[in-house]
Motif scaffolding. Sequence first.
Motif, PDB file in Angstrom:
ATOM      1  N   LEU A  19       0.822  -1.224   0.000  1.00 33.75           N
ATOM      2  CA  LEU A  19       0.000   0.000   0.000  1.00 33.75           C
ATOM      3  C   LEU A  19       0.852   1.268   0.000  1.00 33.75           C
ATOM      4  N   ILE A  20       2.098   1.172   0.408  1.00 35.24           N
ATOM      5  CA  ILE A  20       2.939   2.371   0.449  1.00 35.24           C
ATOM      6  C   ILE A  20       3.597   2.608  -0.907  1.00 35.24           C
ATOM      7  N   ARG A  21       4.187   1.558  -1.450  1.00 35.61           N
ATOM      8  CA  ARG A  21       4.835   1.719  -2.773  1.00 35.61           C
ATOM      9  C   ARG A  21       3.828   1.622  -3.914  1.00 35.61           C
ATOM     10  N   TRP A  22       2.618   1.229  -3.590  1.00 38.59           N
ATOM     11  CA  TRP A  22       1.516   1.129  -4.547  1.00 38.59           C
ATOM     12  C   TRP A  22       1.851   0.199  -5.708  1.00 38.59           C
ATOM     13  N   LYS A  23       2.270  -1.011  -5.326  1.00 37.55           N
ATOM     14  CA  LYS A  23       2.650  -2.022  -6.311  1.00 37.55           C
ATOM     15  C   LYS A  23       2.076  -3.372  -5.890  1.00 37.55           C
ATOM     16  N   ALA A  24       1.854  -4.247  -6.901  1.00 33.10           N
ATOM     17  CA  ALA A  24       1.470  -5.628  -6.590  1.00 33.10           C
ATOM     18  C   ALA A  24       2.755  -6.452  -6.578  1.00 33.10           C
ATOM     19  N   LEU A  25       2.930  -7.287  -5.540  1.00 32.45           N
ATOM     20  CA  LEU A  25       4.166  -8.067  -5.400  1.00 32.45           C
ATOM     21  C   LEU A  25       3.819  -9.560  -5.354  1.00 32.45           C
ATOM     22  N   TYR A  26       4.440 -10.311  -6.266  1.00 30.34           N
ATOM     23  CA  TYR A  26       4.187 -11.751  -6.321  1.00 30.34           C
ATOM     24  C   TYR A  26       5.495 -12.494  -6.061  1.00 30.34           C
ATOM     25  N   ASN A  27       5.377 -13.701  -5.482  1.00 30.70           N
ATOM     26  CA  ASN A  27       6.576 -14.535  -5.318  1.00 30.70           C
ATOM     27  C   ASN A  27       6.639 -15.523  -6.463  1.00 30.70           C
ATOM     28  N   ASP A  28       7.815 -15.673  -7.027  1.00 30.10           N
ATOM     29  CA  ASP A  28       7.980 -16.578  -8.155  1.00 30.10           C
ATOM     30  C   ASP A  28       9.195 -17.472  -7.892  1.00 30.10           C
ATOM     31  N   GLY A  29       9.311 -18.535  -8.673  1.00 30.82           N
ATOM     32  CA  GLY A  29      10.448 -19.454  -8.476  1.00 30.82           C
ATOM     33  C   GLY A  29      10.000 -20.610  -7.601  1.00 30.82           C
ATOM     34  N   ASN A  30      10.833 -21.651  -7.580  1.00 30.08           N
ATOM     35  CA  ASN A  30      10.502 -22.872  -6.837  1.00 30.08           C
ATOM     36  C   ASN A  30      10.162 -22.628  -5.379  1.00 30.08           C
ATOM     37  N   ARG A  31      10.939 -21.766  -4.765  1.00 30.34           N
ATOM     38  CA  ARG A  31      10.780 -21.484  -3.342  1.00 30.34           C
ATOM     39  C   ARG A  31      10.367 -20.038  -3.105  1.00 30.34           C
ATOM     40  N   GLY A  32       9.740 -19.447  -4.097  1.00 26.16           N
ATOM     41  CA  GLY A  32       9.267 -18.064  -3.958  1.00 26.16           C
ATOM     42  C   GLY A  32      10.406 -17.070  -3.826  1.00 26.16           C
ATOM     43  N   GLU A  33      11.586 -17.443  -4.339  1.00 23.30           N
ATOM     44  CA  GLU A  33      12.756 -16.589  -4.107  1.00 23.30           C
ATOM     45  C   GLU A  33      12.766 -15.302  -4.930  1.00 23.30           C
TER      46      GLU A  33
ATOM     47  N   THR B 234       3.387  12.072   1.851  1.00 24.38           N
ATOM     48  CA  THR B 234       4.204  11.423   0.830  1.00 24.38           C
ATOM     49  C   THR B 234       4.606  10.038   1.329  1.00 24.38           C
ATOM     50  N   GLN B 235       5.174   9.265   0.416  1.00 27.21           N
ATOM     51  CA  GLN B 235       5.630   7.915   0.763  1.00 27.21           C
ATOM     52  C   GLN B 235       6.645   7.971   1.917  1.00 27.21           C
ATOM     53  N   THR B 236       7.603   8.909   1.808  1.00 28.36           N
ATOM     54  CA  THR B 236       8.628   9.030   2.854  1.00 28.36           C
ATOM     55  C   THR B 236       8.003   9.438   4.176  1.00 28.36           C
ATOM     56  N   GLN B 237       7.041  10.358   4.128  1.00 30.13           N
ATOM     57  CA  GLN B 237       6.404  10.781   5.383  1.00 30.13           C
ATOM     58  C   GLN B 237       5.687   9.602   6.048  1.00 30.13           C
ATOM     59  N   ILE B 238       5.054   8.765   5.241  1.00 34.74           N
ATOM     60  CA  ILE B 238       4.348   7.607   5.815  1.00 34.74           C
ATOM     61  C   ILE B 238       5.360   6.629   6.419  1.00 34.74           C
ATOM     62  N   ILE B 239       6.411   6.332   5.663  1.00 35.64           N
ATOM     63  CA  ILE B 239       7.426   5.379   6.155  1.00 35.64           C
ATOM     64  C   ILE B 239       8.057   5.895   7.451  1.00 35.64           C
ATOM     65  N   ASP B 240       8.401   7.182   7.471  1.00 35.00           N
ATOM     66  CA  ASP B 240       9.017   7.772   8.669  1.00 35.00           C
ATOM     67  C   ASP B 240       8.077   7.692   9.872  1.00 35.00           C
ATOM     68  N   ALA B 241       6.796   7.958   9.608  1.00 33.14           N
ATOM     69  CA  ALA B 241       5.831   7.931  10.716  1.00 33.14           C
ATOM     70  C   ALA B 241       5.654   6.513  11.238  1.00 33.14           C
TER      71      ALA B 241
END
Length: 722
Positions: A245-259, A303-310
């Motif tokens: 939700l912060i970087r606003w991206k979808a993240l998937y695990n791929d590879g045999n062991r999700g590496e 901003t993204q940085t303000q959220i991360i810092d908080a």
Amino acid sequence: MLGSRFCFKNSRLTNSGLCFPRRIKTFQRGTNFYGCRQTRLASTTTDEVTDNSIKEQIDPTDLKRLERLRNIGISAHIDSGKTTLTERVLYYTGRIKSIHEVRGKDGEGAKMDSMELERERGITIQSAATYCSWKWGSRGDYNINIIDTPGHVDFTIEVERALRVLDGAILVLCGVSGVQSQTITVDRQMRRYNVPRLSFINKLDRVGANPFNIIDQVRQKLKIPAAALQIPIGAEDAFKGVVDLIRWKALYNDGNRGENIIEKEIPENLIPFATEKKQELIENLADVDDQIADIFLMEETPTQTQIIDAIRRATIANKFTPVFMGSAFKNTGVQHVLDAVCAYLPNPSEVHNIALDVRQKETPVDLIPYSKNPFVGLAFKLEEGKYGQLTYLRVYQGALKKGSFVVNTKTSKRVKVPRLVRMHSNEMEDVEEVGAGEICAMFGIDCSSGDTFTDGALEYTMTSMFVPDPVISLAITPKVKESANFSKALNRFQREDPTFRVSIDPESKETIVSGMGELHLDIYVERMRREYNIECVTGKPQVAFRETITAPGGNIPSQYIPAIEKGFRDALEAGALIGHPVNGVRFVLEDGAFHAVDSSELAFRLAAQYAFREAFQKAKPVILEPIMNVEVTAPIEFQGTVIGNLNKRKGTILDTEVQEDHFIATAEVSLNNMFGYSSDLRAATQGKGEFSMEYKKHEPVFPNIQEELIAEYKKKRTAEKK
Ligand SMILES: Nc1nc2c(ncn2[C@@H]2O[C@H](COP(=O)(O)OP(=O)(O)OP(=O)(O)O)[C@@H](O)[C@H]2O)c(=O)[nH]1
């Protein structure tokens, strides 16, 4: 018998505290979710440090090393998946080359469950320490010491020990069962040591998993402000990744062991839900962080940085827990938790630790995690290994070198450190030196768990952790005749584990072992067999019963007890001698009578008042008066007159000091005798004398004064009545 009577005190009870006041620094206003003032130093990802006092005492090179160091624990209710999660962490950080499951079909067992018994039973018994390195995106390598702690209540001491020396933790929750009994226990332990935590909701691949129900449980049952930093993509069988939700991206695990992490745009259909949850995150942060609150009130978007810092500020300040989600078993979402450990959990220079200086009457002193300072370390765990006793140590200050000498503060023994290692579960890596803030283990050092070591230049002690009383006991005897190994094993287990105790029954002369539960004792009996070759016969487990009563106050119905306390407190407001408040007394309600018709709240309230007054008169009451510390300064020629005047006022002269042309007299004088002193002093010193006074203590007045005061009070009362 415990708690047989009601006791009301008129002084506030203080909690003596169970453990060392580990982190006492305050740096922001307000309280954290632990209900106490802020206790940690906070910094942000941009290294904008709110309180620099510790960092300022460390040179920049050492500080850089510390900024890349995390000491973390993984705690949870039993079977939530801690060991499974840790196995992935070890794999992704390159510590192990393949993943083995807890009770897996390959017969290997998970890495951290290194004891044969742990692998057989599929549970974690001993905590295992592991040192690994994680590449946090473009920021490079971070070193992480991880302690995998057991979830079973019987091994609670392992969790206590781990939390005592860790700077942060991952709280693992099952995506279906959520907050369970042991989650509440580990939460309490984290509170005791003020450990900031990330939450990881595991098992999202399971039927019925719902991370948002679990977040509600964290807020309601653990009373911790929490919000998701992710939402799941797909559910149960179809669970495939998370939206950041912060970087606003979808993240998937791929590879045999999700590496491999595959980054994509957020699927169109998830955008409304992701937007809603991001808003919820910002609103939750606004509740705990002033900067986000200001932005929120201005109706601007942080901003993204303000959220991360908080998030970092609020997490370290124990005001908030950021929530991550995934499935350790399906290799989904684990890497983001590692990134979060680096991003949101404190490094050793952001945690305020203190010790007591034995040479300075145990005055608390700050421990500075700077490798060039004199060494101070705490032995938090002992283990008997192949090569002798292994002592786990957290280095709080200074560096520890192989071959150097350390002094045990408790025994004053000076010993050489023959071998120093970093632990990787049951394997170890020899090292020459470990720096401040790190966790390591030393060989061949005879000590008990909880001992403090220094380099001898300092004499500091860090009191040990909270040790609960054993709750279960059983008689134990070796099957064949008593051997030296039997007592050797028992001695060793006792030194390793303070919750395991051994005693002799005075009647039967049997050896009794006590511990935290059946499983706990079972494990030791089993270890006797495997490690010492001693088969034992055990008696029936005996629970450590206590006796108490459930109906205190005998004949008095419980609903009247509060009225009795009120009566007592009323009586305290005006003492029987001269109507002043009463101090230093305790009211013990032994018993009383009760009448079905005539008894009432008011009757009990009055009865308590009268009972107190009657008892008070019989207990040789005295009147206490305030005694002031008076300091007078005047030209030397008035010394005789000033001292004479203080004596006339029944003062006790404590000290007189002559300095050039004036003198300073210090005296204790009752406040009652100080009336009119300023004009007296002026007259006696031609206006050249000065004085100051401050309250020192209360002391009983002279008997004749007491009589006078009482007579005066009575006269006043009689006049009032007329
Ligand atoms: N479906 C599913 N099962 C999981 C997941 N993580 C762990 N498990 C299973 O849950 C069981 C318990 O996992 P462990 O990793 O031993 O849990 P633990 O919290 O370390 O348990 P203790 O050390 O005994 O407290 C094992 O059978 C795991 O295979 C997950 O993400 N999904």
